[in-house]
Motif scaffolding. Structure first.
Motif, PDB file in Angstrom:
ATOM      1  N   VAL A  26      -9.396  27.435  15.118  1.00 31.31           N
ATOM      2  CA  VAL A  26     -10.030  27.817  16.326  1.00 31.31           C
ATOM      3  C   VAL A  26      -9.070  27.942  17.400  1.00 31.31           C
ATOM      4  O   VAL A  26      -9.083  28.666  18.307  1.00 31.31           O
ATOM      5  N   VAL A  27      -8.235  26.626  17.795  1.00 34.55           N
ATOM      6  CA  VAL A  27      -7.325  26.671  18.623  1.00 34.55           C
ATOM      7  C   VAL A  27      -6.337  27.562  18.535  1.00 34.55           C
ATOM      8  O   VAL A  27      -5.876  28.009  19.471  1.00 34.55           O
ATOM      9  N   SER A  28      -5.788  27.502  17.208  1.00 36.77           N
ATOM     10  CA  SER A  28      -4.680  28.128  16.988  1.00 36.77           C
ATOM     11  C   SER A  28      -4.608  29.658  17.419  1.00 36.77           C
ATOM     12  O   SER A  28      -3.803  30.407  17.726  1.00 36.77           O
ATOM     13  N   ASP A  29      -6.012  30.122  17.072  1.00 32.04           N
ATOM     14  CA  ASP A  29      -6.246  31.449  17.391  1.00 32.04           C
ATOM     15  C   ASP A  29      -6.917  31.784  18.713  1.00 32.04           C
ATOM     16  O   ASP A  29      -6.986  33.036  19.097  1.00 32.04           O
ATOM     17  N   SER A  30      -6.635  30.899  19.547  1.00 33.81           N
ATOM     18  CA  SER A  30      -7.079  31.089  21.040  1.00 33.81           C
ATOM     19  C   SER A  30      -5.895  31.700  21.771  1.00 33.81           C
ATOM     20  O   SER A  30      -4.900  31.850  21.140  1.00 33.81           O
ATOM     21  N   THR A  31      -6.371  32.077  23.094  1.00 35.86           N
ATOM     22  CA  THR A  31      -5.165  32.454  23.887  1.00 35.86           C
ATOM     23  C   THR A  31      -4.006  31.495  24.538  1.00 35.86           C
ATOM     24  O   THR A  31      -3.030  31.912  25.153  1.00 35.86           O
ATOM     25  N   LEU A  32      -4.437  30.249  24.012  1.00 41.00           N
ATOM     26  CA  LEU A  32      -3.430  29.073  24.394  1.00 41.00           C
ATOM     27  C   LEU A  32      -1.600  29.645  23.859  1.00 41.00           C
ATOM     28  O   LEU A  32      -1.962  29.619  22.633  1.00 41.00           O
ATOM     29  N   PRO A  33      -1.054  29.766  24.750  1.00 45.28           N
ATOM     30  CA  PRO A  33       0.443  29.930  24.168  1.00 45.28           C
ATOM     31  C   PRO A  33       0.791  29.107  22.843  1.00 45.28           C
ATOM     32  O   PRO A  33       0.687  27.783  22.941  1.00 45.28           O
ATOM     33  N   HIS A  34       1.246  29.758  21.739  1.00 43.09           N
ATOM     34  CA  HIS A  34       1.534  29.145  20.471  1.00 43.09           C
ATOM     35  C   HIS A  34       2.737  28.012  20.707  1.00 43.09           C
ATOM     36  O   HIS A  34       2.645  26.925  20.400  1.00 43.09           O
ATOM     37  N   ALA A  35       3.662  28.068  21.643  1.00 47.09           N
ATOM     38  CA  ALA A  35       4.694  27.302  22.052  1.00 47.09           C
ATOM     39  C   ALA A  35       4.112  26.197  22.652  1.00 47.09           C
ATOM     40  O   ALA A  35       4.522  25.042  22.391  1.00 47.09           O
ATOM     41  N   THR A  36       3.338  26.387  23.582  1.00 45.50           N
ATOM     42  CA  THR A  36       2.757  25.272  24.250  1.00 45.50           C
ATOM     43  C   THR A  36       1.842  24.552  23.345  1.00 45.50           C
ATOM     44  O   THR A  36       1.729  23.272  23.426  1.00 45.50           O
ATOM     45  N   GLN A  37       1.344  25.072  22.374  1.00 44.85           N
ATOM     46  CA  GLN A  37       0.336  24.279  21.452  1.00 44.85           C
ATOM     47  C   GLN A  37       1.335  23.368  20.569  1.00 44.85           C
ATOM     48  O   GLN A  37       0.934  22.094  20.492  1.00 44.85           O
ATOM     49  N   GLU A  38       2.368  23.944  20.074  1.00 36.51           N
ATOM     50  CA  GLU A  38       3.400  23.078  19.286  1.00 36.51           C
ATOM     51  C   GLU A  38       3.997  21.865  20.115  1.00 36.51           C
ATOM     52  O   GLU A  38       4.244  21.004  19.677  1.00 36.51           O
ATOM     53  N   LEU A  39       4.334  22.219  21.423  1.00 31.86           N
ATOM     54  CA  LEU A  39       4.806  21.103  22.367  1.00 31.86           C
ATOM     55  C   LEU A  39       3.818  20.067  22.556  1.00 31.86           C
ATOM     56  O   LEU A  39       4.218  18.920  22.547  1.00 31.86           O
ATOM     57  N   VAL A  40       2.519  20.442  22.618  1.00 26.93           N
ATOM     58  CA  VAL A  40       1.500  19.590  22.782  1.00 26.93           C
ATOM     59  C   VAL A  40       1.318  18.674  21.536  1.00 26.93           C
ATOM     60  O   VAL A  40       1.262  17.456  21.679  1.00 26.93           O
ATOM     61  N   LYS A  41       1.333  19.148  20.548  1.00 22.95           N
ATOM     62  CA  LYS A  41       1.167  18.482  19.135  1.00 22.95           C
ATOM     63  C   LYS A  41       2.395  17.674  19.000  1.00 22.95           C
ATOM     64  O   LYS A  41       2.152  16.479  18.672  1.00 22.95           O
ATOM     65  N   LEU A  42       3.479  17.953  19.424  1.00 24.55           N
ATOM     66  CA  LEU A  42       4.816  17.222  19.215  1.00 24.55           C
ATOM     67  C   LEU A  42       4.777  16.088  20.209  1.00 24.55           C
ATOM     68  O   LEU A  42       4.769  14.810  19.685  1.00 24.55           O
ATOM     69  N   ARG A  43       4.366  16.197  21.381  1.00 22.19           N
ATOM     70  CA  ARG A  43       4.322  15.301  22.421  1.00 22.19           C
ATOM     71  C   ARG A  43       3.301  14.191  22.133  1.00 22.19           C
ATOM     72  O   ARG A  43       3.493  12.938  22.083  1.00 22.19           O
ATOM     73  N   ALA A  44       2.076  14.367  21.690  1.00 19.55           N
ATOM     74  CA  ALA A  44       0.972  13.470  21.303  1.00 19.55           C
ATOM     75  C   ALA A  44       1.606  12.553  20.084  1.00 19.55           C
ATOM     76  O   ALA A  44       1.320  11.559  20.095  1.00 19.55           O
ATOM     77  N   SER A  45       2.139  13.234  19.105  1.00 18.20           N
ATOM     78  CA  SER A  45       2.357  12.471  18.059  1.00 18.20           C
ATOM     79  C   SER A  45       3.771  11.659  18.273  1.00 18.20           C
ATOM     80  O   SER A  45       3.728  10.518  17.724  1.00 18.20           O
ATOM     81  N   GLN A  46       4.519  12.078  19.242  1.00 13.27           N
ATOM     82  CA  GLN A  46       5.367  11.126  19.587  1.00 13.27           C
ATOM     83  C   GLN A  46       4.936   9.835  20.473  1.00 13.27           C
ATOM     84  O   GLN A  46       5.154   8.473  19.929  1.00 13.27           O
ATOM     85  N   ILE A  47       3.993  10.096  21.086  1.00 10.53           N
ATOM     86  CA  ILE A  47       3.185   8.762  21.887  1.00 10.53           C
ATOM     87  C   ILE A  47       2.666   7.901  20.993  1.00 10.53           C
ATOM     88  O   ILE A  47       2.679   6.691  21.120  1.00 10.53           O
ATOM     89  N   ASN A  48       1.877   8.792  20.021  1.00 11.06           N
ATOM     90  CA  ASN A  48       1.131   7.816  19.132  1.00 11.06           C
ATOM     91  C   ASN A  48       1.953   7.163  17.966  1.00 11.06           C
ATOM     92  O   ASN A  48       1.447   6.313  17.033  1.00 11.06           O
ATOM     93  N   GLY A  49       3.485   7.590  17.782  1.00 17.09           N
ATOM     94  CA  GLY A  49       4.311   7.089  16.782  1.00 17.09           C
ATOM     95  C   GLY A  49       3.880   7.625  15.450  1.00 17.09           C
ATOM     96  O   GLY A  49       3.824   6.657  14.455  1.00 17.09           O
ATOM     97  N   CYS A  50       3.209   8.811  15.272  1.00 12.05           N
ATOM     98  CA  CYS A  50       3.002   9.440  13.978  1.00 12.05           C
ATOM     99  C   CYS A  50       4.242  10.156  13.509  1.00 12.05           C
ATOM    100  O   CYS A  50       4.403  11.451  13.958  1.00 12.05           O
TER     101      CYS A  50
END
Length: 157
Positions: A26-50
């Motif tokens: 649902v999120v990936s099909d939204s109008t939120l830019p794909h590049a932004t989605q990847e940056l968000v996923k990467l940054r949260a994962s870095q913070i969480n040490g995943c």
């Protein structure tokens, strides 16, 4: 290194992941830019040490055309000149939404208002849902110590 649990072979985990993946679609099909989605996923994962999600999302972003310079600077985005103002607002919201326990008030009004300058209501909704979703994935992977490093872009579909 082996994970504490096999999240990819356990019926309960597979059912849970199936629903998470549906929410992610649902999120990936939204109008939120794909590049932004990847940056968000990467940054949260870095913070969480995943490591598992950091590996996955950096490789997926590179595969989708993201530059190594931008990927390498996500952790230091405040000092980097390679991100748009909109991406910087999304990264700030991601950090505050991920580090809720570190801030007495959660996400600040200032961070929210800044994101709202760049994203419409649908995109803001997708952004909030994405931050919540990646944090869920991160926590599951960190808890079971999911090994990182062997992900291949497109591996999960």
């Amino acid at each position: 290194m082996d994970a504490r649990l096999n999240l990819f072979g356990n019926p309960v985990a597979l059912q849970f992941i199936k629903h998470l993946n549906a929410a992610g679609k649902v999120v990936s099909d939204s109008t939120l830019p794909h590049a932004t989605q990847e940056l968000v996923k990467l940054r949260a994962s870095q913070i969480n040490g995943c490591g598992f999600c950091t590996d996955m999302h950096s490789k997926d972003a590179a595969h989708a055309g993201e530059t190594s310079v931008r990927l390498n600077l996500v952790a230091a985005w405040r000092e980097a000149t390679v991100f748009t103002d909109a991406e910087r607002a999304a990264l700030e919201l991601t950090e505050q939404g991920t580090r809720i326990a570190d801030a007495a008030g959660g996400v600040t009004d200032e961070a929210w208002a800044n994101a709202a300058k760049f994203y419409d209501e649908e995109q803001l909704t997708a952004l909030v849902c994405l931050i919540a979703l990646i944090n869920t994935y991160n926590r599951a992977n960190v808890i079971v110590q999911q090994p990182a490093g062997s992900y291949r872009p497109g591996q999960f579909g």
